[in-house]
Design an enzyme around this catalytic site. Structure first.
Site, PDB file in Angstrom:
ATOM      1  N   GLN A 224      39.954  72.590  77.105  1.00  0.00           N
ATOM      2  CA  GLN A 224      40.598  71.911  78.236  1.00  0.00           C
ATOM      3  C   GLN A 224      39.575  71.535  79.309  1.00  0.00           C
ATOM      4  O   GLN A 224      39.429  70.368  79.644  1.00  0.00           O
ATOM      5  CB  GLN A 224      41.678  72.799  78.838  1.00  0.00           C
ATOM      6  CG  GLN A 224      42.340  72.211  80.087  1.00  0.00           C
ATOM      7  CD  GLN A 224      43.482  73.068  80.585  1.00  0.00           C
ATOM      8  OE1 GLN A 224      44.488  73.228  79.891  1.00  0.00           O
ATOM      9  NE2 GLN A 224      43.334  73.629  81.776  1.00  0.00           N
ATOM     10  N   THR A 225      38.874  72.517  79.844  1.00  0.00           N
ATOM     11  CA  THR A 225      37.950  72.284  80.956  1.00  0.00           C
ATOM     12  C   THR A 225      36.852  71.289  80.580  1.00  0.00           C
ATOM     13  O   THR A 225      36.303  71.325  79.481  1.00  0.00           O
ATOM     14  CB  THR A 225      37.312  73.615  81.388  1.00  0.00           C
ATOM     15  OG1 THR A 225      38.338  74.494  81.834  1.00  0.00           O
ATOM     16  CG2 THR A 225      36.315  73.416  82.514  1.00  0.00           C
TER      17      THR A 225
ATOM     18  N   GLN B 211      31.512 108.105 101.290  1.00  0.00           N
ATOM     19  CA  GLN B 211      31.647 107.834  99.858  1.00  0.00           C
ATOM     20  C   GLN B 211      33.121 107.778  99.474  1.00  0.00           C
ATOM     21  O   GLN B 211      33.554 106.883  98.739  1.00  0.00           O
ATOM     22  CB  GLN B 211      30.922 108.907  99.046  1.00  0.00           C
ATOM     23  CG  GLN B 211      30.739 108.582  97.567  1.00  0.00           C
ATOM     24  CD  GLN B 211      29.533 107.699  97.302  1.00  0.00           C
ATOM     25  OE1 GLN B 211      28.938 107.158  98.222  1.00  0.00           O
ATOM     26  NE2 GLN B 211      29.169 107.539  96.052  1.00  0.00           N
TER      27      GLN B 211
ATOM     28  N   THR C 182      37.229  82.685  88.135  1.00  0.00           N
ATOM     29  CA  THR C 182      37.336  81.228  88.031  1.00  0.00           C
ATOM     30  C   THR C 182      38.046  80.747  86.770  1.00  0.00           C
ATOM     31  O   THR C 182      38.622  79.662  86.779  1.00  0.00           O
ATOM     32  CB  THR C 182      35.934  80.578  88.094  1.00  0.00           C
ATOM     33  OG1 THR C 182      35.024  81.319  87.275  1.00  0.00           O
ATOM     34  CG2 THR C 182      35.409  80.578  89.515  1.00  0.00           C
TER      35      THR C 182
ATOM     36  N   ARG D   4      25.746 113.736  91.403  1.00  0.00           N
ATOM     37  CA  ARG D   4      24.640 113.484  92.336  1.00  0.00           C
ATOM     38  C   ARG D   4      24.758 114.342  93.593  1.00  0.00           C
ATOM     39  O   ARG D   4      25.838 114.454  94.184  1.00  0.00           O
ATOM     40  CB  ARG D   4      24.655 112.006  92.730  1.00  0.00           C
ATOM     41  CG  ARG D   4      23.514 111.568  93.638  1.00  0.00           C
ATOM     42  CD  ARG D   4      22.228 111.463  92.881  1.00  0.00           C
ATOM     43  NE  ARG D   4      21.202 110.746  93.656  1.00  0.00           N
ATOM     44  CZ  ARG D   4      19.963 110.560  93.237  1.00  0.00           C
ATOM     45  NH1 ARG D   4      19.596 111.032  92.054  1.00  0.00           N
ATOM     46  NH2 ARG D   4      19.088 109.909  93.976  1.00  0.00           N
TER      47      ARG D   4
ATOM     48  N   ARG E 244      34.942 104.571 100.437  1.00  0.00           N
ATOM     49  CA  ARG E 244      34.609 103.407  99.609  1.00  0.00           C
ATOM     50  C   ARG E 244      35.137 103.559  98.186  1.00  0.00           C
ATOM     51  O   ARG E 244      35.540 102.582  97.559  1.00  0.00           O
ATOM     52  CB  ARG E 244      33.094 103.204  99.578  1.00  0.00           C
ATOM     53  CG  ARG E 244      32.492 102.880 100.931  1.00  0.00           C
ATOM     54  CD  ARG E 244      30.988 103.113 100.956  1.00  0.00           C
ATOM     55  NE  ARG E 244      30.278 102.231 100.048  1.00  0.00           N
ATOM     56  CZ  ARG E 244      29.016 102.420  99.645  1.00  0.00           C
ATOM     57  NH1 ARG E 244      28.352 103.496 100.056  1.00  0.00           N
ATOM     58  NH2 ARG E 244      28.436 101.558  98.834  1.00  0.00           N
TER      59      ARG E 244
ATOM     60  N   GLU F 218      41.007  80.416  83.932  1.00  0.00           N
ATOM     61  CA  GLU F 218      42.472  80.417  84.039  1.00  0.00           C
ATOM     62  C   GLU F 218      42.932  80.207  85.483  1.00  0.00           C
ATOM     63  O   GLU F 218      43.925  80.790  85.914  1.00  0.00           O
ATOM     64  CB  GLU F 218      43.064  81.718  83.467  1.00  0.00           C
ATOM     65  CG  GLU F 218      43.022  81.800  81.965  1.00  0.00           C
ATOM     66  CD  GLU F 218      43.681  80.608  81.297  1.00  0.00           C
ATOM     67  OE1 GLU F 218      44.854  80.310  81.595  1.00  0.00           O
ATOM     68  OE2 GLU F 218      43.018  79.937  80.496  1.00  0.00           O
TER      69      GLU F 218
END
EC number: 1.3.3.6
Length: 664
Positions: free
Chosen positions: A137-138, A330, A422, A310, A333, A424
């Site tokens: 398609q693209t 930490q 990007t 860690r 996030r 679909e």
């Protein structure tokens, strides 16, 4: 050391039954058992080894992909795997390949747009992989704007054929996976022209390569578009370009379920509703949301385990250092990403139900919920893929410098996943589709038409436009009604504000263009509300297992309250909450982090990912990170010799100050 579980202490802290959480994550005991069995099957097969992908050349990587796909198909036949099992096998092989497009786009396109006769002919070949297909398609010049595609399919009544042609360079098909080197056939989207009239974009089955020697057929130019981002990653896929020079195909290779062209060249729409195409779109976007949950959970699993292994700083008088996961920075996030992985899992489950519901309604010619379902899936595809791509990168940063190593698993995971933003549908363009739907819904509020589905909350506009949150203490933010009302009020008020601003423009389309940024934000608010509401709805179900529901409850409110914190400007500017209530939400969020902390490693264990699937030294189940980092380093080709290739020609002259006489 080998055989030692360095994360055993973390697992012993868990306050819930991990095995029961695995069932919840999988969706059912059956789904868990299938996934677990197939994942172990793949992990134990040496052909599916993938730890060396970064060290392979593009050609070597592609050839290894062909081998894995052939071996997978062989195993599917030998083990007589059903469709579900075969799908899980391809998933756990975890290497982008032409089969993804063959089964995920080519076959569904024929099922959705082909007549019964066409399906019988082409699917019998495709299901046995006697032909391999892609979805063309693209184009080089057009992606999101499908109506702008330039490839033409002109009917020639003299020969009863369509002439497929690429009139310009920008009309070249560009990006389809599987096209570059593998596909023998493609569903090609082109402008249908008959009797001098352009009838818009339609699908055509076109053979591209010989079934004898695989060479391109006459007047077809096809190849690979080149190396893409990352080592390994999506470079195992042959994304391709394709040009036609007046290529002729039989008339019956136009997909004719929705419309057809007669022998005389007359264009005839069928009785089948064109809206059926949207059912396929809902299905594809539902799978993308499910993939978002998979990818984000992988990254979170790696980052969580490594954060527990860690240790940095905090040692006193020679004592042990602090685990990185114990730092609130930490947690702030990491834990919202953990919550997001679960949230996307459950909204993905709901989208499966939505697809079934839409399909049943379409079969009964009931199109009432279709616009809402289409907008909803477009928005959720955009929301989840953007959050996942950003989340994978954040997980890489959470792993410090070691996260930048290929063997951490995170750079390749990011490179493989980020195209989802990007393909679909470009994510910003999709949110604008949601925004148009929201503006239409707001405009109809005074007409007596009742909003449905995910916009049902807009039917309570009178209340939501004037209500104020009653939160007085931090614990009030654990009330689902309080959270939902805040998110509903925010979404509605942002949509109504956009609608009011649009009404100031004489030209509505010009106004839409001017307000694009605000409209995208309103669409995002609506989509975040959907995810929050579906997570809360999941908690209303009967969920068994010791402590399982409690942990899901914590994750649900982490997801919601972190969004509130992140988009605080929206909530304050729309007067949904006060600054004091926002502060209380942050207090509750920190409390939830503390409750999740002892369960974090167990919560990612519930994903049940094998070390083979994670492919990460940092995310190993046993936490034996540092010795394995050294092992991986020593495998690098640069370490094949202690003196590098090129020393005599280029390095020695520099060190010996002999550059003037050196032959470089």
């Amino acid at each position: 050391m080998e055989g030692i579980d360095h994360l055993a202490d973390e697992r012993n802290k868990a306050e819930f039954d991990v095995e029961d959480m695995k069932i919840v994550w999988a969706g059912s005991r059956h789904a868990f058992e299938v996934s677990d069995r197939i994942a172990r099957l793949v992990a134990s097969d040496p052909v599916f080894e993938k730890s060396n992908r970064a060290r392979l050349s593009r050609k070597e990587l592609f050839k290894s992909t062909l081998r894995k796909c052939a071996h997978a198909f062989k195993r599917i036949i030998e083990l007589r795997l059903n469709e579900e099992e075969a799908g899980r096998l391809r998933h756990f092989i975890d290497q982008p390949a032409y089969v993804d497009l063959h089964w995920g786009m080519f076959v569904p396109a024929i099922k959705g747009q082909g007549t019964e006769e066409q399906q019988k002919k082409w699917l019998s070949l495709a299901n046995k992989m006697q032909i391999i297909g892609c979805y063309a398609q693209t184009e080089l010049g057009h992606g999101s704007n499908v109506q702008g595609l330039e490839t033409t399919a002109t009917f020639d009544p003299k020969t009863d054929e369509f002439v497929i042609h690429t009139p310009t360079q920008t009309a070249s098909k560009w990006w389809p996976g599987g096209l570059g080197k593998v596909s023998t056939h493609a569903v090609v989207y082109a402008r249908l022209i008959t009797n001098g009239k352009d009838y818009g974009i339609h699908g055509f089955i076109v053979q591209l390569r010989s079934l004898e020697d695989h060479s391109p057929l006459p007047n077809i130019t096809v190849g690979d578009i080149g190396t893409k981002m990352g080592n390994g990653a999506y470079n195992s896929m042959d994304n391709g370009f394709l040009m036609f020079d007046h290529v002729r195909i039989p008339r019956d290779q136009m997909l004719m379920r929705l419309s057809k062209v007669t022998r005389e060249g007359e264009y005839v729409p069928s009785d089948v509703p064109k809206q059926l195409v949207y059912g396929t779109m809902v299905y594809v976007r539902q799978t993308i949301v499910a993939d978002a949950s998979n990818a984000l959970s992988r990254a979170v699993c790696i980052a969580t385990r490594y954060s527990a292994v860690r240790r940095q700083f905090g040692a006193h008088n020679g004592g042990i250092e602090t685990q990185v996961i114990d730092y609130k920075t930490q947690q702030n996030r990491l834990f919202p990403l953990l919550a997001s992985a679960y949230a996307f899992r459950f909204v993905g489950e709901w989208l499966k139900w939505l697809y079934t519901d839409v399909t049943e309604r379409l079969a009964a010619s009931d199109f009432a919920t279709l616009p809402e379902a289409h907008a909803c899936t477009a928005g959720l595809k955009s929301l989840t893929t953007t959050a996942t791509a950003d989340g994978i990168e954040e997980c890489r940063k959470l792993c410090g410098g070691h996260g930048y190593l290929w063997c951490s698993g995170l750079p390749e995971l990011f490179a493989v996943y980020v195209p989802a933003c990007t393909y679909e549908g470009d994510n910003v363009v999709l949110q604008l589709q949601v925004a148009r739907f929201l503006m239409k819904t707001v405009a109809q509020l005074g007409s007596g038409k009742v909003p449905v589905g995910t916009t049902a909350y807009m039917g309570r506009a009178a209340h939501l436009l004037q209500c104020r949150s009653g939160v007085q203490k931090a614990e009030d933010w654990l009330n689902p009604d309080v959270v939902l009302e805040a998110f509903e009020a925010r979404a509605l008020r942002m949509a109504v504000t956009c609608a009011k601003n649009l009404s100031k423009f004489e030209n509505q389309e010009q106004g839409f263009q001017e307000l694009l940024a605000d409209l995208v934000e309103a669409a995002i608010a609506h989509c975040q509300l959907i995810v929050v509401s579906k997570f809360i709805a999941k908690l209303e179900q009967d969920i068994g297992g010791k402590g399982v529901k409690k942990q899901l409850n914590n994750l649900c409110y982490i997801y919601a309250l972190y969004l509130l914190h992140k988009h605080l400007g929206d909530f304050l500017s729309t007067n949904c909450i006060t600054p004091k209530q926002a502060s209380l939400a942050n207090d509750q969020l920190r409390s939830l982090y503390t409750q999740v902390r002892p369960n974090a490693v167990a919560l990612v264990d519930a994903f049940n990912y094998t070390d083979h699937y994670l492919n990460s030294v940092l995310g190993r189940y046993d936490g034996n990170v540092y010795p394995k980092l050294f092992e991986e380093a020593l495998k690098d080709p640069l370490n094949d010799s202690v003196v590098p290739d090129g020393y005599q020609e280029y390095l020695r002259p520099v060190l010996q100050q002999q550059l003037r006489t050196a032959r470089l």
